[in-house]
Design a protein around this motif. Structure first.
Motif, short mmCIF file in Angstrom:
data_model
loop_
_atom_site.label_atom_id
_atom_site.label_comp_id
_atom_site.label_asym_id
_atom_site.label_seq_id
_atom_site.Cartn_x
_atom_site.Cartn_y
_atom_site.Cartn_z
N ALA A 17 0.83 -1.21 0.00
CA ALA A 17 0.00 0.00 0.00
C ALA A 17 0.86 1.26 0.00
CB ALA A 17 -0.94 0.00 1.21
N ASP A 18 1.93 1.27 0.81
CA ASP A 18 2.81 2.43 0.87
C ASP A 18 3.51 2.66 -0.46
OD1 ASP A 18 2.14 2.96 3.47
OD2 ASP A 18 3.80 1.82 4.32
N ALA A 21 1.01 3.94 -3.14
CA ALA A 21 0.61 5.31 -2.84
C ALA A 21 1.69 6.31 -3.22
CB ALA A 21 0.27 5.43 -1.35
N ARG A 22 2.95 5.95 -2.94
CA ARG A 22 4.06 6.85 -3.30
C ARG A 22 4.22 6.94 -4.81
NH1 ARG A 22 6.69 4.28 1.03
NH2 ARG A 22 7.77 2.93 -0.47
N ASP A 27 -3.53 8.85 -1.98
CA ASP A 27 -3.63 8.62 -0.54
C ASP A 27 -3.45 7.14 -0.22
OD1 ASP A 27 -4.19 8.66 2.12
OD2 ASP A 27 -6.06 9.79 1.96
N ARG A 28 -2.65 6.84 0.81
CA ARG A 28 -2.42 5.45 1.25
C ARG A 28 -3.72 4.78 1.63
NH1 ARG A 28 -1.31 3.69 6.70
NH2 ARG A 28 -0.07 1.76 6.78
N GLU A 29 -4.64 5.53 2.22
CA GLU A 29 -5.91 4.93 2.66
C GLU A 29 -6.70 4.39 1.46
OE1 GLU A 29 -6.36 4.85 5.94
OE2 GLU A 29 -4.43 5.89 6.10
N VAL A 31 -5.47 3.10 -1.26
CA VAL A 31 -4.87 1.84 -1.69
C VAL A 31 -5.30 0.70 -0.75
CG1 VAL A 31 -2.72 0.63 -2.20
CG2 VAL A 31 -2.92 3.08 -2.66
N HIS A 59 -5.04 -0.34 9.62
CA HIS A 59 -4.14 0.56 8.93
C HIS A 59 -2.81 0.76 9.65
CE1 HIS A 59 -7.48 2.63 6.34
NE2 HIS A 59 -7.61 1.32 6.41
#
Length: 576
Positions: A17-18, A21-22, A27-29, A31, A59
């Motif tokens: 997820a991180d 998102a990058r 937003d990470r949320e 993903v 999370h």
């Protein structure tokens, strides 16, 4: 993505997820929610699509919980629409729930924790599609949010590809498209070229937000001046209007909020340095910079420069302006292929018709002869008397019949008896004409109710009858184009359609109002639906001074405003 166990992959899920998102700048949320939905769909394909299965990822820890939910519903529960039905895998009726749970009540949920399971090939493919789709949606939403408030800005980008004349530009956090008609003619871009463009629209379409770019838009030129001229950037000088024929010529109207600063000179710069920087970016486009003034005739004269203008006549009802120029200035006023007058029309917002002084004189002589003949026939007078009446400004027999008698008696060579006799003859002529028109209207079968509608004259009633409009309902059923005339496409060609009242030169608003009044008379609509007239503002009088001042002549009969240029030099636009 294969899931062999819940706890064993919790750190891996958060790492994925991180990373996504990058990479996608979202937003990470978003993903994590997409991964939850993917796991949830995979579980439904394993346990059954009718089950209410929910996946939840913590999370912070990455812990995944998979649960199946069953909801208690009323015994008489019925679906709200035809597509819905009772789902015994996710619902249980209250009477059945009470058999197992004495504390059961409507709305209560039973939650069952499901064991870990392995994703097969089908579940993995489904999960990949879900995550990819959600990430793409988030990217699109991100891009729209990024550019929706940047309409009207200049952006720098790199040409990514060129397709059928359209240029795709990489803007860093998104892509923009510059269509062929929005690029400067003869300007060619290759992949990798750096380019400055203007964002003129951002559209949230189904396939993703479309960032529309342009180098031909007038706003692009205005923004370039904002970058080159500090006074424009600071708001001391305003660019009030701009018009462009991209790659060839442009006109721009500027206004200074500081009387000590010359707006034209500031935009041109020392030895033309500022304007030349803009011209270079626009591939040598010639730019006329003119001063903006609130007085419309003056502004129109300035906009037509470098041509000289003799007279300007405004028709405010039709948003048209007739400009008279010296015979030797006609080609200059029109410009090559009509470029000068076209740009002036775009700049001022008026439709401009240009005629020469010779044409204007010929037309005036023709009008003078026609009005002279009208008075001779209607009043049974000789040519001299008829010419005197026309010279004094009487355009129609109605003008003469209903004006104050002293205004006629004051004409040189006339007296009170002559004035009275002329007005009597004028009224008798109008009465005879009205009787003839009324008889003709009746012969055409036009009912009296049509003539009683406000705005319909006897002449109009006859014209309506000749056009087959004989009842109030016939008039109420017309469209504005059927009254004023218009055009339509037939067989790929633009064909002119005649209007029943085309010869009366009604404006669009007047035609619409006539139709609405007919619909009120026919009982189709209520009178309250008619547009209410706005209160007339109090007249303002002010002294106009300076070399740009114009003297206005108001002609009530024609409904026009004539602006006469004063003698002396006028400010001409500076051109680069």
């Amino acid at each position: 993505m294969a899931v062999t166990g819940i706890s064993a992959n919790r750190l891996e899920l958060l790492s994925i997820a991180d990373a996504v998102a990058r990479e996608k700048n979202i937003d990470r949320e978003i993903v994590i929610d997409a991964i939850e939905e993917a796991i949830q769909k995979g579980a439904k394909s394993r346990y059954g699509a009718h089950h209410d299965i929910r996946a939840k990822i913590d999370h912070k820890t990455g812990e995944l919980s998979l649960t199946r939910h069953t909801t208690i519903v009323a015994d008489d529960w019925e679906p709200e629409d035809e597509l819905e039905e009772f789902n015994d895998s996710a619902m249980v009726r209250l009477r059945d729930a009470l058999k197992r749970d004495p504390e059961a009540e409507i709305g209560k949920e039973y939650i069952e924790v499901l064991p870990p399971f392995e994703f097969g090939r089908v579940q993995t493919q489904m999960a990949r599609q879900v995550v990819t789709g959600k990430v793409r949606e988030a990217e699109r939403a991100n891009q729209y949010e990024e550019f929706k408030d940047r309409v009207g800005e200049i952006v720098n980008g790199t040409v990514k590809r060129v397709e059928y004349g359209n240029t795709i530009v990489d803007l860093g956090r998104g892509e923009g498209i510059m269509r062929r008609d929005q690029s400067i003619p003869r300007e060619v871009f290759n992949v990798g070229d750096r380019v400055r463009t203007y964002i003129y629209d951002v559209r949230p379409e189904a396939k993703g937000p479309q960032v529309m770019l342009s180098r031909a838009h007038p706003g692009f030129m205005a923004k370039l001046f904002s970058q080159e001229v500090p006074e424009v950037y600071d708001g001391v000088i305003e660019i009030r209007a701009a018009a462009r024929d991209a790659g060839s010529r442009a006109k721009m109207a500027v206004l200074s909020n500081d009387s000590s600063i010359d707006p034209v000179g500031a935009c041109v710069g020392m030895r033309g340095s500022r304007v030349q920087a803009v011209v270079a970016e626009l591939q040598g486009e010639k730019i006329d910079i003119i001063p903006w003034v609130d007085d419309e005739p003056t502004f129109i004269v300035n906009a037509l420069a470098p041509a000289e203008v003799s007279k300007v006549v405004l028709d405010e009802d039709a948003d048209r302006v007739e400009v008279v120029v010296p015979d030797d200035q006609l080609s200059l006023a029109i410009g090559r292929r009509g470029q000068n007058v076209r740009l002036a029309s775009q700049l001022t917002g008026w439709q401009i018709d240009i005629i020469t002084e010779a044409q204007d004189s010929e037309r005036r002589q023709k009008e003078f002869a026609e009005r002279t003949g009208l008075f001779q026939e209607a009043l049974d007078v000789d040519e001299t008397i008829a010419q005197l009446l026309v010279t004094e400004g009487f355009a129609t027999v109605e003008d003469l019949a209903y004006v104050e008698a002293y205004e006629v008696a004051e004409i040189e060579g006339f007296d009170e008896d002559t004035a009275e006799e002329l007005q009597t003859r004028a009224r008798e002529f109008l009465e005879r004409q009205a009787t003839e028109l009324d008889n003709k209207r009746k012969a055409l079968g036009v009912e009296d109710g049509v003539l009683e509608i406000e705005g319909v004259t006897p002449q109009m009633a006859v014209a309506l009858g000749e056009g087959g409009v004989k009842t109030i309902e016939d008039l109420a059923d017309l469209a504005t184009d059927e009254i004023r005339g218009g055009h339509e496409i037939r067989g790929g060609e633009r064909v002119k359609l005649a209007g029943v009242l085309e010869s009366f030169n009604l404006s669009q608003e007047a035609a619409e109002l006539l139709i609405l009044r007919a619909r009120v008379a026919a009982g189709w609509i209520d009178a309250s639906e008619l547009p209410q007239p706005e209160p007339e503002p109090e007249p303002e009088f002010e002294d106009v001074e300076g070399e740009d001042a114009f003297a206005r002549e108001y002609d009530d009969a024609e409904g026009e405003v004539e602006a006469v240029e004063p003698e002396g030099d006028t400010d001409e636009p500076q051109d680069a």
